[in-house]
Design an enzyme around this catalytic site. Structure first.
Site, PDB file in Angstrom:
ATOM      1  N   GLY A 104       2.352  -2.881   8.524  1.00  0.00           N
ATOM      2  CA  GLY A 104       2.587  -3.139   9.938  1.00  0.00           C
ATOM      3  C   GLY A 104       4.025  -3.552  10.191  1.00  0.00           C
TER       4      GLY A 104
ATOM      5  N   THR B 107       0.826  -1.209   0.000  1.00  0.00           N
ATOM      6  CA  THR B 107       0.000   0.000   0.000  1.00  0.00           C
ATOM      7  C   THR B 107       0.860   1.258   0.000  1.00  0.00           C
ATOM      8  OG1 THR B 107      -1.750  -1.168   1.162  1.00  0.00           O
ATOM      9  CG2 THR B 107      -1.803   1.223   1.271  1.00  0.00           C
TER      10      THR B 107
ATOM     11  N   GLU C 127      -5.936  -5.703   2.985  1.00  0.00           N
ATOM     12  CA  GLU C 127      -5.981  -6.859   2.074  1.00  0.00           C
ATOM     13  C   GLU C 127      -7.137  -6.759   1.086  1.00  0.00           C
ATOM     14  OE1 GLU C 127      -3.450  -8.714   1.829  1.00  0.00           O
ATOM     15  OE2 GLU C 127      -2.644  -7.624   3.523  1.00  0.00           O
TER      16      GLU C 127
END
Length: 660
Positions: A178, A139, A421
């Site tokens: 993350g 992303t 996702e």
């Protein structure tokens, strides 16, 4: 033990332990899961203070410390089985998320799926032991689900046999991964591959971002934490900007696509092969939706059995709030949904592994449907669970708003799955593309198989959507098989309506892309109906595999409730298609209320069967012993604000009171 909960458990019609075995897969799996749980819960190294009372920086530090302990303990205990690793990882941080999570859920699976044998030998062992701590950088600030829009570039330099990675615009900065902010030292970066002056689209590269030993960012790397979020306080979601950052050619994952030393591009056998990691994670997320909703239902139903409030008959003792039909109507359909999703999650896991074995042998025939099914079910289950968790919180009244209930943490840690996702609406539209292709195949005289085989039954002569009202059916509202048939007809009808409306727009607009956008609401509804059918079908089929008669009976009630409640909430679809009549819908609504009464005596036993230990729930309200109020008071006393009788901030108020 709270006497209300003891009475609830004594009145159950089945043995919850046997149902736990079914949910786990076998008695042996239950035994082993509990063994691993007790390894963690009885180990002083894993104990920590209540994270609710810590700052974000403190929570992150606790999470990193426990992640490091986790790796050492898994080695010590010899835990290597994928399921056992998952159980261990889930428990070591209890209800919270871990900074190294993407190393195991994305970095390693991508390496396994897309790396060559040599690449796996180089990085796999180190990443399992956290010498290499990986994340998955897909992303960007400007693009998420629309992968083709990603702007990060990897340009091949044949002279040095290196790729040069760049973030050419502010919107191309990797954003959200993350563990990227402060934890990871490597990232699998998705970038546009450029070689010999031509762009070949997105490919995956293993990119070192921090120096091992010092953990300082490497030259050309700008990396950091993106700041506080709605939840996920323990995770350092990060940003990554690359300026002429060079990596060896061998760092491109080359199991399928390759770049030769001279810069020649070798395309993969199929572009679909790179779906592997996404499909794996989305299939896994269906199970996560089941787990999160199951936790929320456990808390809300146990608390509703302990909480007494108001009156049903004047002058009589206050009843358990679980005796109110409105409370049952809020919670029992969600309980039925949690069970449905448990079985769907297990099915998706089995299906993924089965099809993945076939892919390894070159069989890609089932991959398109698997991709469509995981996308749609990821969206369907996460949307439903997300709404359900919040409904459980509100069903607990004011105490549900407190972090002591555990429900705010469950919600904020689960809700990102509606957007990560793959944003859910886009996921539904991906499923819709597969449905439209399948419809076109049937329309051209070919047969389709798998979960869309119901489209084969569409009469080819039917042209207008309003003519769909010719289904030859009589629905038996007490038969799971008959209700599955009704959901199948609804799905077929909505798929056909979307297809016909899309065809009309194509004729009118002359552009398939514009037509697709103008039909997208219909397409999403078709995908939702398809996914709803799949869930009802799998729940119904699961009943046939249950041997214990008492468990089969209670699961049958849940299956009927799930199916009938869904009809009551979507009555228009069943009426418009003449799948059901108005009197039948009235019967459905009445039967739903009857099922609430039937399930009432088993509700606590049904959530006990999920087998969440108290520390796993992290909830004062959902305690197994039901001693809510004493522990609620003790929990509140631990607030840092209570450390001093008079808080230091009183100085600001004191001057105002001195004049009195």
């Amino acid at each position: 033990m709270n006497p209300d909960l003891r009475r609830e458990r004594d009145s159950a019609s089945f043995n919850p332990e046997l149902l736990t075995h079914i949910l786990d897969g076998s008695p042996e799996k239950t035994r082993r899961r509990r063994e691993i749980e007790n390894m963690i819960l009885n180990d002083p190294d894993f104990q920590h203070e209540d994270l609710n009372f810590l700052t974000r920086s403190q929570r992150y530090e606790v999470a990193v410390r426990k992640s490091a302990i986790m790796v050492k303990k898994m080695r010590e205990f010899g835990i290597a089985d994928p399921d056992e690793i998952m159980w261990f990882k889930k428990l070591h941080l209890v209800n919270f998320v871990e900074p190294v999570g993407l190393n195991y859920s994305m970095f390693i699976p991508t390496l396994l799926n897309q790396g060559t044998t040599a690449q796996k030998e180089k990085w796999l062992l180190s990443s399992k032991g956290l010498q290499i701590i990986g994340t998955y950088a897909q992303t960007e600030m400007g693009h998420g689900t629309h992968l083709r829009g990603l702007e990060t570039t990897a340009t091949y330099d044949p002279e040095t046999q290196e790729f040069i990675l760049n973030s050419p615009t502010v919107t191309s900065i990797k954003w959200w991964p993350g563990g990227l902010g402060k934890t990871s030292n490597h990232a699998i970066v998705l970038a546009q591959l450029i070689t010999k002056g031509k762009c070949y689209g997105l490919h995956a590269f293993i990119v070192p971002i921090r120096e091992i030993g010092t953990h300082k960012p490497l030259p050309g790397i700008t990396v950091g934490d993106i700041g506080p979020k709605f939840g996920y306080d323990e995770i350092d979601n990060g940003y990554l900007k690359m300026d002429n950052h060079r990596i060896p050619r061998e760092n491109m994952l080359m199991k399928y696509a390759q770049v030769k030393p001279d810069g020649t591009y070798v395309k993969p056998l199929s572009n679909k092969l790179t779906y592997g990691t996404m499909v794996f994670v989305r299939s896994f997320l269906v199970g996560e939706a089941a787990r999160a909703l199951s936790k929320a239902c456990t808390i809300a139903i146990r608390y509703s059995a302990v909480r007494h409030q108001s009156e049903i008959k004047p002058g009589e003792p206050e009843p358990q709030i679980l005796d109110f039909q409105t409370q049952q109507y809020k919670l029992f359909p969600l309980l039925a949904t949690a069970y449905a999703f448990q079985f769907v999650g297990a099915y998706m896991k089995e299906t993924y592994h089965r099809i993945n074995e076939g892919i390894g042998q070159g069989d890609l025939s089932e991959l398109p449907e698997l991709h469509a099914l995981t996308a749609g079910l990821k969206a369907f289950t996460s949307w439903t669970a997300n709404t359900g968790i919040e409904a459980c919180r509100m069903a607990c009244g004011g105490h549900g708003y407190s972090h002591c209930s555990g429900l705010p943490n469950i919600y904020v840690n689960f809700t990102p799955s509606c957007t990560f996702e793959g944003e859910n609406t886009v996921m539904m539209l991906q499923t819709a593309r597969f449905l439209m292709k399948s419809y076109d195949q049937v329309h051209s005289g070919k047969l389709v198989c798998g979960m869309v085989s119901y489209l084969n039954d569409l009469p080819s002569q039917r042209i207008q959507p309003q003519q769909v009202a010719v289904w030859p059916t009589m629905v038996d509202i007490n038969s799971p098989e008959s209700l599955t048939e009704a959901y199948k007809l609804r799905a077929a009808r909505l798929v056909e309506i979307a297809a016909k409306n899309l065809q009309k727009e194509v004729i009118h607009r002359k552009s398939k892309e514009v037509a697709w956008n103008l039909t997208s609401v219909d397409l999403v509804r078709a995908s939702e109906a398809h996914c709803h059918y799949v869930v009802v079908k799998l729940f119904s089929e699961k009943l046939l595999k249950i041997q214990d008669k008492a468990i089969q009976a209670v699961l049958r009630s849940l299956c009927l409730l799930y199916s009938l409640y869904g009809i009551s909430q979507n009555a228009g679809d069943f009426l418009q298609g003449s799948i059901m009549t108005e009197p039948q819908i009235t019967q459905v609504n009445q039967r739903v209320k009857e099922l609430l009464t039937l399930i009432r005596s088993d509700a606590v036993a049904l959530v006990d069967a999920f087998d969440f230990q108290d520390v796993t729930l992290g909830s004062v309200l959902g305690r197994y012993d039901g001693n809510v109020y004493e522990n609620l008071f003790e929990w509140a006393k631990n607030s840092p604000l209570n450390k001093a009788e008079v808080h230091e901030s009183y100085k600001h108020l004191k001057s105002l009171q001195s004049k009195l």
